[in-house]
Design an enzyme around this catalytic site. Structure first.
Site, PDB file in Angstrom:
ATOM      1  N   LYS A 167       0.763  -1.160   0.057  1.00  0.00           N
ATOM      2  CA  LYS A 167       0.024  -0.004  -0.158  1.00  0.00           C
ATOM      3  C   LYS A 167       1.011   1.176   0.076  1.00  0.00           C
ATOM      4  CE  LYS A 167      -3.680  -2.469   2.103  1.00  0.00           C
ATOM      5  NZ  LYS A 167      -4.484  -2.817   3.365  1.00  0.00           N
ATOM      6  N   ASP A 188     -11.467   2.084   3.894  1.00  0.00           N
ATOM      7  CA  ASP A 188     -11.942   0.713   3.679  1.00  0.00           C
ATOM      8  C   ASP A 188     -13.252   0.422   3.314  1.00  0.00           C
ATOM      9  OD1 ASP A 188     -10.034  -1.150   3.539  1.00  0.00           O
ATOM     10  OD2 ASP A 188      -9.725  -1.292   5.628  1.00  0.00           O
ATOM     11  N   GLN A 228      -5.176  -1.630   9.406  1.00  0.00           N
ATOM     12  CA  GLN A 228      -4.988  -3.241   8.767  1.00  0.00           C
ATOM     13  C   GLN A 228      -5.530  -4.497   9.727  1.00  0.00           C
ATOM     14  OE1 GLN A 228      -3.326  -3.965   5.621  1.00  0.00           O
ATOM     15  NE2 GLN A 228      -4.190  -5.874   5.949  1.00  0.00           N
TER      16      GLN A 228
END
Ligand code: NAP
Length: 297
Positions: free
Chosen positions: A59, A126, A103
């Site tokens: 990322k 997200d 995460q």
């Protein structure tokens, strides 16, 4: 993965489609940079899960490539839920942070939903916050979870009009299965969702014009389960071990028996080189979108 030359035209290539998304994102970022705005994504990693560390690194590399400022927060596995909430609170309030990504998986002592609910929905790249999930359900512009968003883009790049197609989604997670169904419904597909309690799954998958596999079991979908001429999107990422020349090796495979299924279908996404690449590209897209929204651009 080796694809027979006769079957190359059947591949929905994640490299090509994600490159297109990333080009658009980069162009748009270059545009807003002219106004002195640089999007920033905060990535929070708790603990030392090796797979998570790889995802976080990828990322960051992608942020560098498209011109997003990436901020990394690496916390000990012993971090308490309160400490993590305190960090998110700071990031929520920091005007220099446009996107927040925590995460997963988190250590067991931290409640995942508590964390998701606490992230500012406008920074929730997200797309997991109940506000964003609700907006998607209501057809309101929102931050959409990256993996189903990427899968949807792949489908739209493959067929002009999804309207009226029979779509079957295997899996019902908040991350993939549920938002995937919603995106397909919004594109006027007739959607059937199946899961671990479904009886006789193949009776549904055999009628699918579009089949989305998001289960987490290698080779779960075989050639007998798919319709001739259909489109298969393999979301699964499973690391399996195998023996070669007396050595134990590992590789990534999807949820679909690729070699068997490709013979029958019109199009299929490979693993690796498919949905996974789209997920990272859509994270960049969401960070840009969040930034534009916050800046009222
Ligand atoms: P998840 O939360 O574990 O959900 C899996 C879903 O599959 C559940 O809804 C489960 O049903 C269903 N399922 C499990 N066993 C089944 C069975 N025997 N028959 C029918 N359905 C079954 O996983 P996820 O987060 O959605 O991820 C799914 C897969 O996609 C995993 O391989 C993951 O690694 C991969 N993934 C890939 C990306 C990417 O970037 N490509 C991103 C995220 C995830 P129940 O609800 O009934 O338990």
């Amino acid at each position: 993965m080796v694809v027979h030359p006769d079957h190359h035209h059947k591949l929905i290539d994640g490299r090509v489609i994600s490159a297109r998304v990333l080009d658009e994102v980069t162009e748009s970022i270059n545009d807003i940079k002219k106004n002195g705005i640089i999007p920033a994504l905060a990535v929070v990693l708790v603990g030392d899960d090796p797979a998570s560390a790889v995802y976080v690194r990828n990322k960051k590399l992608m942020c560098d490539k498209v011109g997003i400022n990436s901020l990394e927060y690496k916390l000990e596995s012993t971090t308490t839920e309160t400490e993590l909430l305190e960090l998110i609170d700071r990031l929520n309030k920091d005007d220099d942070v446009n996107g927040i990504l925590v995460q997963f998986p988190l250590p067991e002592h931290i409640n995942k939903q508590t964390i998701i609910n606490f992230i500012n929905p406008n920074k929730d790249v997200d797309g997991l916050h109940p506000i964003n999930a609700g907006k998607l359900m209501n057809g309101i512009e929102s931050l959409v979870p990256c993996t189903p968003q990427g899968s949807h883009i792949m489908l739209k790049s493959t067929v002009d009009d999804l309207s009226g197609m029979n779509a079957v989604v295997i899996g019902r997670s908040n991350l993939v299965g549920k938002p995937m169904c919603q995106l397909l419904t919004n594109s006027n597909c007739t959607v059937t969702q199946v899961h671990s309690k479904t009886r006789n799954i193949e009776s549904y998958t055999k009628n699918a014009d579009i089949l989305i596999a998001a289960i987490g079991i290698p080779k779960f979908v075989n050639a007998d389960w798919v319709r001739e001429g259909s489109i298969v999107i393999d979301v699964g990422i499973n690391r399996i071990t195998y023996e070669r020349d007396g050595e134990t090796k590992t590789k990534l495979v999807g949820d679909v028996d690729f070699n068997g299924v490709i013979e029958k279908v019109a199009y299929i996404t490979p693993v690796p080189g498919g949905v996974g690449l789209m997920t990272v590209a859509c994270l960049m897209n969401n960070t840009l979108k969040a930034t534009k929204f916050q800046m009222e651009l």
